[in-house]
Scaffold this active site. Structure first.
Site, PDB file in Angstrom:
ATOM      1  N   HIS A  37     -42.094  -2.171 -37.548  1.00  0.00           N
ATOM      2  CA  HIS A  37     -40.906  -3.021 -38.417  1.00  0.00           C
ATOM      3  C   HIS A  37     -40.671  -3.456 -37.205  1.00  0.00           C
ATOM      4  O   HIS A  37     -40.030  -4.426 -37.676  1.00  0.00           O
ATOM      5  CB  HIS A  37     -40.355  -2.187 -39.645  1.00  0.00           C
ATOM      6  N   ARG A  69     -35.022   9.199 -40.118  1.00  0.00           N
ATOM      7  CA  ARG A  69     -35.828   8.586 -41.319  1.00  0.00           C
ATOM      8  C   ARG A  69     -36.317   6.902 -40.598  1.00  0.00           C
ATOM      9  O   ARG A  69     -37.192   6.658 -41.453  1.00  0.00           O
ATOM     10  CB  ARG A  69     -34.917   7.853 -42.042  1.00  0.00           C
ATOM     11  N   ARG A  72     -15.855   0.369 -57.606  1.00  0.00           N
ATOM     12  CA  ARG A  72     -16.298   1.302 -57.314  1.00  0.00           C
ATOM     13  C   ARG A  72     -17.461   2.160 -57.041  1.00  0.00           C
ATOM     14  O   ARG A  72     -17.320   3.004 -56.543  1.00  0.00           O
ATOM     15  CB  ARG A  72     -14.355   1.914 -56.708  1.00  0.00           C
ATOM     16  N   LYS A 132     -30.856   2.604 -49.714  1.00  0.00           N
ATOM     17  CA  LYS A 132     -30.572   1.365 -48.996  1.00  0.00           C
ATOM     18  C   LYS A 132     -30.806   0.298 -50.370  1.00  0.00           C
ATOM     19  O   LYS A 132     -31.729   0.117 -50.855  1.00  0.00           O
ATOM     20  CB  LYS A 132     -31.880   1.469 -48.259  1.00  0.00           C
ATOM     21  N   GLU A 183     -30.031   8.140 -42.021  1.00  0.00           N
ATOM     22  CA  GLU A 183     -30.587   7.274 -41.091  1.00  0.00           C
ATOM     23  C   GLU A 183     -30.294   7.929 -39.517  1.00  0.00           C
ATOM     24  O   GLU A 183     -30.291   6.882 -39.326  1.00  0.00           O
ATOM     25  CB  GLU A 183     -31.008   6.421 -41.257  1.00  0.00           C
ATOM     26  N   HIS A 219     -40.220  -7.213 -38.063  1.00  0.00           N
ATOM     27  CA  HIS A 219     -39.477  -8.084 -38.313  1.00  0.00           C
ATOM     28  C   HIS A 219     -38.957  -9.428 -37.308  1.00  0.00           C
ATOM     29  O   HIS A 219     -38.572 -10.764 -37.300  1.00  0.00           O
ATOM     30  CB  HIS A 219     -37.949  -7.151 -38.044  1.00  0.00           C
ATOM     31  N   LYS A 237     -41.455   9.935 -48.403  1.00  0.00           N
ATOM     32  CA  LYS A 237     -40.270   8.977 -48.011  1.00  0.00           C
ATOM     33  C   LYS A 237     -39.648  10.092 -49.441  1.00  0.00           C
ATOM     34  O   LYS A 237     -38.722  10.166 -48.127  1.00  0.00           O
ATOM     35  CB  LYS A 237     -40.337   8.041 -49.244  1.00  0.00           C
ATOM     36  N   HIS A 261     -43.415  -9.190 -45.574  1.00  0.00           N
ATOM     37  CA  HIS A 261     -42.413  -8.062 -45.452  1.00  0.00           C
ATOM     38  C   HIS A 261     -44.066  -7.368 -45.646  1.00  0.00           C
ATOM     39  O   HIS A 261     -44.201  -7.057 -43.732  1.00  0.00           O
ATOM     40  CB  HIS A 261     -41.435  -7.875 -45.763  1.00  0.00           C
ATOM     41  N   GLU A 321     -46.944  -0.449 -46.980  1.00  0.00           N
ATOM     42  CA  GLU A 321     -46.032   0.806 -46.748  1.00  0.00           C
ATOM     43  C   GLU A 321     -46.718   1.774 -47.252  1.00  0.00           C
ATOM     44  O   GLU A 321     -46.686   2.882 -46.710  1.00  0.00           O
ATOM     45  CB  GLU A 321     -44.960   0.088 -47.694  1.00  0.00           C
ATOM     46  N   ASN A 374     -39.676   3.575 -39.909  1.00  0.00           N
ATOM     47  CA  ASN A 374     -39.883   1.469 -40.305  1.00  0.00           C
ATOM     48  C   ASN A 374     -41.203   1.503 -39.230  1.00  0.00           C
ATOM     49  O   ASN A 374     -40.744   0.820 -38.387  1.00  0.00           O
ATOM     50  CB  ASN A 374     -38.593   1.758 -38.946  1.00  0.00           C
TER      51      ASN A 374
HETATM   52  P1  NAD Z   1     -39.998  -9.547 -54.347  1.00  0.00           P
HETATM   53  O1  NAD Z   1     -38.631  -8.759 -55.389  1.00  0.00           O
HETATM   54  O2  NAD Z   1     -39.799 -10.654 -53.672  1.00  0.00           O
HETATM   55  O3  NAD Z   1     -41.225  -9.387 -55.637  1.00  0.00           O
HETATM   56  C1  NAD Z   1     -42.263 -10.766 -54.633  1.00  0.00           C
HETATM   57  C2  NAD Z   1     -42.225 -11.275 -56.241  1.00  0.00           C
HETATM   58  O4  NAD Z   1     -43.698 -10.412 -57.144  1.00  0.00           O
HETATM   59  C3  NAD Z   1     -41.539 -11.709 -56.491  1.00  0.00           C
HETATM   60  O5  NAD Z   1     -41.823 -12.983 -56.566  1.00  0.00           O
HETATM   61  C4  NAD Z   1     -41.121 -11.214 -57.807  1.00  0.00           C
HETATM   62  O6  NAD Z   1     -40.615 -12.064 -58.443  1.00  0.00           O
HETATM   63  C5  NAD Z   1     -42.988 -11.456 -58.192  1.00  0.00           C
HETATM   64  N1  NAD Z   1     -43.030  -9.716 -58.783  1.00  0.00           N
HETATM   65  C6  NAD Z   1     -42.300  -8.314 -58.703  1.00  0.00           C
HETATM   66  N2  NAD Z   1     -43.648  -7.707 -59.913  1.00  0.00           N
HETATM   67  C7  NAD Z   1     -43.812  -8.516 -60.277  1.00  0.00           C
HETATM   68  C8  NAD Z   1     -44.729  -7.988 -61.330  1.00  0.00           C
HETATM   69  N3  NAD Z   1     -45.170  -6.991 -62.338  1.00  0.00           N
HETATM   70  N4  NAD Z   1     -45.710  -9.053 -61.507  1.00  0.00           N
HETATM   71  C9  NAD Z   1     -46.036 -10.128 -61.120  1.00  0.00           C
HETATM   72  N5  NAD Z   1     -44.799 -10.993 -60.533  1.00  0.00           N
HETATM   73  C10 NAD Z   1     -43.775  -9.820 -60.206  1.00  0.00           C
HETATM   74  O7  NAD Z   1     -40.253  -8.425 -52.966  1.00  0.00           O
HETATM   75  P2  NAD Z   1     -41.156  -7.045 -52.676  1.00  0.00           P
HETATM   76  O8  NAD Z   1     -42.175  -6.692 -51.753  1.00  0.00           O
HETATM   77  O9  NAD Z   1     -40.680  -5.751 -54.091  1.00  0.00           O
HETATM   78  O10 NAD Z   1     -39.506  -6.392 -51.562  1.00  0.00           O
HETATM   79  C11 NAD Z   1     -38.722  -7.707 -50.620  1.00  0.00           C
HETATM   80  C12 NAD Z   1     -37.888  -6.253 -50.922  1.00  0.00           C
HETATM   81  O11 NAD Z   1     -37.766  -5.017 -50.743  1.00  0.00           O
HETATM   82  C13 NAD Z   1     -37.029  -7.328 -49.522  1.00  0.00           C
HETATM   83  O12 NAD Z   1     -35.784  -8.023 -49.329  1.00  0.00           O
HETATM   84  C14 NAD Z   1     -36.552  -6.117 -48.386  1.00  0.00           C
HETATM   85  O13 NAD Z   1     -35.639  -6.223 -47.948  1.00  0.00           O
HETATM   86  C15 NAD Z   1     -36.835  -5.158 -49.264  1.00  0.00           C
HETATM   87  N6  NAD Z   1     -37.043  -3.595 -49.261  1.00  0.00           N
HETATM   88  C16 NAD Z   1     -35.628  -2.501 -48.598  1.00  0.00           C
HETATM   89  C17 NAD Z   1     -36.419  -1.366 -49.000  1.00  0.00           C
HETATM   90  C18 NAD Z   1     -35.697  -0.994 -49.015  1.00  0.00           C
HETATM   91  O14 NAD Z   1     -35.490   0.392 -48.330  1.00  0.00           O
HETATM   92  N7  NAD Z   1     -33.874  -0.979 -49.902  1.00  0.00           N
HETATM   93  C19 NAD Z   1     -37.303  -1.310 -47.989  1.00  0.00           C
HETATM   94  C20 NAD Z   1     -38.336  -1.981 -48.219  1.00  0.00           C
HETATM   95  C21 NAD Z   1     -38.477  -3.471 -48.601  1.00  0.00           C
HETATM   96  N1  GLY Z   2     -37.758   0.915 -45.974  1.00  0.00           N
HETATM   97  C1  GLY Z   2     -36.661   2.016 -44.678  1.00  0.00           C
HETATM   98  C2  GLY Z   2     -36.191   3.398 -45.421  1.00  0.00           C
HETATM   99  O1  GLY Z   2     -35.524   3.249 -46.207  1.00  0.00           O
HETATM  100  O2  GLY Z   2     -35.398   3.787 -44.741  1.00  0.00           O
END
Ligand code: NAD
Ligand code: GLY
Length: 360
Positions: free
Chosen positions: A245, A238, A118, A140, A234, A249, A224, A262, A182, A242
């Site tokens: 986006h 917030r 939890r 998030k 949000e 998307h 942010k 993305h 971003e 997006n």
């Molecule tokens: P990712 O986590 O898939 O990383 C991209 C690639 O780079 C992967 O293959 C990873 O293994 C590799 N990698 C990571 N760090 C590395 C490094 N230092 N050196 C070499 N390789 C490395 O992609 P991302 O763009 O970091 O994240 C995308 C995800 O984030 C999506 O699932 C999206 O939904 C999520 N997201 C969440 C929020 C939020 O607010 N929580 C906001 C934006 C995106």
């Molecule tokens: N990436 C959008 C948010 O965190 O609200």
């Protein structure tokens, strides 16, 4: 090192930004309340960066779990590997999870932390530019479902974020550029001075100049953090995070998440949002051209993938999370650095915009 604060009363937390921060025990240990830690990483990042983290935690009972790499593994099945490791190693409610990875690892670890017994604490060590400026901050968390991206999740804030820009040295160029989308977003939505700085310094960022990166991550996170502190769940503001986006998307969904990254899709989407804002009389043509140049300089696409149709945009935009009462709400710009949420745009202008970006 720079330290920012995400201001959420008793759930406030620091963001440490700098170089050579990985493995600095003094940054990690004050945020670990029990003697137990589970580091969650993936098979690409662990061989590069896990060891220094484990060494920093060596005085504690520390375990690790290594997940498969990729958005397609951001699922409940993969999450089960984290629960399994926690239970097998008998981690209690006092355990702290450490997310060592990009947004995929960060979102999954955050959701594991939100749900294990939890709710337990977690620390974010983001390793991609996107995760350093966006996903590690704001709480998030979640996983994808076969019927929708990020559809299973929770708001759960970390207790600390440690963003070491040195880790970006090994990031593939496309992933680095996706993160820059971003970064550019923050200038567009809330920070015209930063947008100008980006126009003046993009070549330094592309060369991964550490001082420039630390500054860009700091300003992005400060923007942010301000938005998250004002509207954590949000209910309004917030949503400006997006920008681009809704269009982005639609592109990602149409390509079944196997085409543009993305951040790349968001780049196209931001240009479309700026263009629509110009068609509505807000931005100038020079503003939109300036954005297009900046995105291109950042190695980002500025065109909708060929073959994508207006009808496909409409179909995917209709299921956007920002749809309210059947109306697709869009984040648009009054000017560079001033975003707002708009539901009363002229449908004919949207139609003309989509037609001009779709090549069929
Ligand atoms: P990712 O986590 O898939 O990383 C991209 C690639 O780079 C992967 O293959 C990873 O293994 C590799 N990698 C990571 N760090 C590395 C490094 N230092 N050196 C070499 N390789 C490395 O992609 P991302 O763009 O970091 O994240 C995308 C995800 O984030 C999506 O699932 C999206 O939904 C999520 N997201 C969440 C929020 C939020 O607010 N929580 C906001 C934006 C995106
Ligand atoms: N990436 C959008 C948010 O965190 O609200």
């Amino acid at each position: 090192m720079k330290t920012l604060k995400v201001d959420l009363d008793d759930r406030s937390y620091p963001i440490y930004i700098g170089a050579d921060l990985l493995g600095v025990a003094d940054l990690l240990l004050p945020h670990i309340r029990g003697g137990e830690v589970m580091v969650v990483s993936n098979e690409t990042i662990a061989p590069l960066y896990l060891q220094p983290v484990l060494e920093a935690l060596s005085g504690l009972r520390c375990d690790s779990v290594i997940l498969p790499d990729g958005e397609r593994y951001k699922t409940l099945d993969t999450l089960n590997l984290v629960y399994q490791a926690l239970l097998e190693k008998r981690h209690s409610r006092k355990t702290t999870l450490v997310a060592l990875g990009g947004g995929v690892v960060g979102d999954m670890t955050g959701f594991a932390a939100a749900s294990y017994q939890r709710g337990v604490n977690f620390i974010q060590i983001p390793t991609t530019l996107l995760s350093q400026v966006d996903s590690s901050v704001g709480g998030k968390t979640g996983v994808n479902h076969a019927l929708g991206k990020n559809m299973i999740g929770a708001f759960h804030q970390p207790v600390a974020v440690i963003a070491d820009v040195g880790l970006l040295d090994t990031l593939p160029p496309r992933e680095f550029s996706a993160g820059l989308a971003e970064v550019i977003k923050y200038g567009l939505i809330a920070d015209p001075d930063f947008f100008q700085w980006l126009q003046d310094n993009m070549s330094r960022l592309m060369a991964r100049d550490r001082a420039a990166l630390i500054y860009a991550v700091e300003v992005s996170c400060a923007n942010k953090a301000r938005v998250v502190a004002a509207d954590e769940r949000e209910s309004g503001l917030r949503a400006i995070l997006n920008l681009g986006h809704t269009f982005g998307h639609a592109i990602e969904t149409e390509q079944n998440y196997q085409g543009l990254l993305h951040g790349e899709a968001v780049a196209v989407g931001m240009l479309m949002a700026a263009d629509l804002s110009q068609r509505m009389g807000a931005l100038s043509g020079a503003d939109v051209q300036g954005l297009k140049r900046l995105l291109t300089e950042a190695g980002l696409p500025v065109q909708v993938p060929s073959g994508m149709t207006v009808a496909e945009f409409h179909r995917h935009m209709a299921v956007d999370k920002k749809v309210a009462d059947g109306i697709v709400r869009l984040v648009l710009l009054r000017s560079i650095g001033d975003a707002y949420i708009c539901s009363d745009y002229d449908a004919a202008l949207l139609e003309a915009l989509l037609a001009s970006y779709c090549t069929v």
